[in-house]
Design a protein around this motif. Structure first.
Motif, PDB file in Angstrom:
ATOM      1  N   LEU A  80       0.824  -1.201   0.000  1.00  0.00           N
ATOM      2  CA  LEU A  80       0.000   0.000   0.000  1.00  0.00           C
ATOM      3  C   LEU A  80       0.863   1.258   0.000  1.00  0.00           C
ATOM      4  N   LEU A  81       1.958   1.235   0.793  1.00  0.00           N
ATOM      5  CA  LEU A  81       2.868   2.381   0.817  1.00  0.00           C
ATOM      6  C   LEU A  81       3.483   2.617  -0.567  1.00  0.00           C
ATOM      7  N   ALA A  82       3.889   1.544  -1.240  1.00  0.00           N
ATOM      8  CA  ALA A  82       4.464   1.688  -2.581  1.00  0.00           C
ATOM      9  C   ALA A  82       3.448   2.275  -3.562  1.00  0.00           C
ATOM     10  N   ALA A  83       2.186   1.842  -3.458  1.00  0.00           N
ATOM     11  CA  ALA A  83       1.158   2.341  -4.368  1.00  0.00           C
ATOM     12  C   ALA A  83       0.844   3.808  -4.106  1.00  0.00           C
ATOM     13  N   VAL A  84       0.720   4.175  -2.824  1.00  0.00           N
ATOM     14  CA  VAL A  84       0.412   5.569  -2.489  1.00  0.00           C
ATOM     15  C   VAL A  84       1.548   6.487  -2.926  1.00  0.00           C
ATOM     16  N   TYR A  85       2.784   6.049  -2.690  1.00  0.00           N
ATOM     17  CA  TYR A  85       3.928   6.864  -3.092  1.00  0.00           C
ATOM     18  C   TYR A  85       3.940   7.054  -4.622  1.00  0.00           C
ATOM     19  N   SER A 124       1.139  13.081   4.295  1.00  0.00           N
ATOM     20  CA  SER A 124       0.625  12.542   5.567  1.00  0.00           C
ATOM     21  C   SER A 124       0.306  11.061   5.444  1.00  0.00           C
ATOM     22  N   ALA A 125      -0.287  10.665   4.308  1.00  0.00           N
ATOM     23  CA  ALA A 125      -0.607   9.255   4.109  1.00  0.00           C
ATOM     24  C   ALA A 125       0.660   8.409   4.017  1.00  0.00           C
ATOM     25  N   VAL A 126       1.663   8.905   3.256  1.00  0.00           N
ATOM     26  CA  VAL A 126       2.924   8.172   3.148  1.00  0.00           C
ATOM     27  C   VAL A 126       3.589   8.041   4.508  1.00  0.00           C
ATOM     28  N   THR A 127       3.589   9.125   5.278  1.00  0.00           N
ATOM     29  CA  THR A 127       4.235   9.108   6.600  1.00  0.00           C
ATOM     30  C   THR A 127       3.508   8.159   7.543  1.00  0.00           C
ATOM     31  N   ALA A 128       2.163   8.174   7.519  1.00  0.00           N
ATOM     32  CA  ALA A 128       1.399   7.293   8.413  1.00  0.00           C
ATOM     33  C   ALA A 128       1.669   5.829   8.088  1.00  0.00           C
ATOM     34  N   LEU A 129       1.697   5.474   6.816  1.00  0.00           N
ATOM     35  CA  LEU A 129       1.980   4.081   6.452  1.00  0.00           C
ATOM     36  C   LEU A 129       3.405   3.686   6.855  1.00  0.00           C
ATOM     37  N   TRP A 130       4.350   4.631   6.677  1.00  0.00           N
ATOM     38  CA  TRP A 130       5.727   4.304   7.074  1.00  0.00           C
ATOM     39  C   TRP A 130       5.841   4.107   8.588  1.00  0.00           C
ATOM     40  N   LEU A 131       5.149   4.954   9.374  1.00  0.00           N
ATOM     41  CA  LEU A 131       5.187   4.800  10.829  1.00  0.00           C
ATOM     42  C   LEU A 131       4.567   3.473  11.263  1.00  0.00           C
TER      43      LEU A 131
END
Length: 408
Positions: free
Chosen positions: A67-72, A88-95
């Motif tokens: 999901l992180l790869a797709a959002v990025y 914010s979405a990328v940061t939340a998935l990474w956290l």
């Protein structure tokens, strides 16, 4: 952030946002490199889970990583108008991934550049600091606990990211400053050339105005006065006034013809342009060849004068400096335009540096200005020891001249 062009969240290192940053090829390559670094580090972090390590929690990490790869990718392919939501979405998935596996700490480095790129300075630095703190906290849960190296490493990475970002920003600003300077120089040169051409036109207009005022205007004024006097004079006196009017009109007609002849070179008075060029070629450079291509058509007087003067100047240069064995002049009537080519196999010169003997090339500048004033093109090709080729192309129809104003 730019209000007119949405920033690309993936552009590197605090570069100015908007179209200008992506237009610089080196910066575009750096931006792509950081995109690649993000996916490479994400793949390294997911590798243990893909290899089947049970402690990494594959059921949670793999979907979140995908999901992180797709959002990025969605944010880099089509930049959002509000990159803060995407970031914010990328940061939340990474956290979330970092909480499951401290191996995702390395993904923080490309995220530092995203913070510095997409956020204002007042938010970018706190975001980098918060991401660094999250990495340190995740490393504390790793085997061995919290150590000095686990604190220094993330902090050093954040410092390097900040310094690199501002270094690229300074380079980009300097590049833009130089581009603006070059644009200003080119524009100033064009304006100066246009001003010089306009000054020449005004000077010629003033000269003609003085000539007309001192000759034709005075004669016409005399005719008007004589005509008024004839209206109230007796018959014999009126006849005398009419004769004087006729003589004055004849004198003014002669003056008008003199103006026309003065504007037309003698070579064009009794011969069409091709024959005039043939005579000039034979007289200036004995043995030179003149060729005529196409069917001759009537040309405006200013066009014929320009082509004749260009030929005279070019052939004079050949006779004085070229030491050529062969010279050719070609006049071609094409569809809607007339082309003049002058070639010699002489010593040549470097157009950018001027002739080898140090002479000043005002003739070439005059040729270029004369042809440009008619809406044509003028080119010079030459090199030391390889001869010279001059080509001019002018429309056969006269340029439309718009009169801005007139003075009595």
């Amino acid at each position: 952030m730019s209000r007119t062009s949405p920033p690309d969240p993936g552009a590197p290192a605090a570069l100015p946002r908007g179209r200008e940053a992506s237009d610089v090829p080196p910066l575009r390559l750096v931006r792509l490199a950081f995109h690649g670094a993000f996916y490479a580090l994400l793949g390294v972090a997911l590798a243990p889970t893909l290899a089947g390590r049970p402690s990494a929690g594959p059921l949670a990490v793999l979907p979140l990583g995908a999901l992180l790869a797709a959002v990025y990718a969605a944010g880099t392919v089509r930049p959002a108008r509000r990159p803060g939501l995407w970031l914010s979405a990328v940061t939340a998935l990474w956290l979330a991934l970092l909480a499951l596996d401290h191996g995702f700490s390395y993904v923080a480095f490309p995220l530092f550049f995203l913070f510095l790129r997409a956020l204002p300075v007042r938010w970018a630095h706190p975001a980098v600091a918060a991401a660094t703190a999250a990495v340190v906290a995740a490393q504390a849960t790793a085997p061995g606990g919290l150590t000095v190296a686990k604190v220094i490493g993330p902090a050093a990475g954040a410092a390097v990211a900040i310094l690199t970002a501002y270094g690229y920003a300074a380079l980009h600003r300097e590049s833009q400053r130089r581009e603006r300077l070059i644009d200003d120089l080119v524009r100033t040169r064009d304006e100066l050339a246009a001003a010089q051409r306009e000054a020449g036109r005004l000077a010629e207009r003033q000269r003609l105005a003085r000539e007309i005022h001192d000759t034709l205007a005075q004669g016409l004024s005399s005719i008007v006065l004589l005509a008024r006097a004839a209206e109230t004079a007796e018959r014999d006196t009126a006849r005398e006034r009419v004769r004087e009017i006729g003589l004055t009109a004849a004198d003014n007609l002669a003056e008008a013809r003199r103006f026309v002849q003065a504007l037309t070179p003698p070579a064009l008075e009794d011969a069409p342009l091709p024959e005039a060029l043939r005579r000039v070629t034979a007289r200036t450079v004995p043995g030179a060849v003149f060729r005529l291509d196409g069917e001759p058509c009537p040309l405006p007087v200013e066009t014929e004068v320009a082509l004749l003067r260009l030929t005279q100047e070019a052939l004079a240069n050949v006779a004085r400096h070229a030491r050529a064995e062969h010279t050719a002049v070609t006049l071609a009537f094409l569809d809607g335009q007339v082309a003049l080519d002058i070639y010699d196999d002489g010593v040549g010169f470097a157009p950018g540096r001027g002739p080898a003997d140090g002479r000043r090339t005002f003739g070439l500048h005059g040729m270029r200005e004369r042809i440009a004033g008619l809406g044509g093109t003028f080119t010079v090709e030459s090199a030391p020891g390889e001869g010279t080729a001059i080509a001019a192309t002018v429309p056969t129809a006269p340029k439309e001249i718009r009169v801005v104003g007139a003075a009595a």
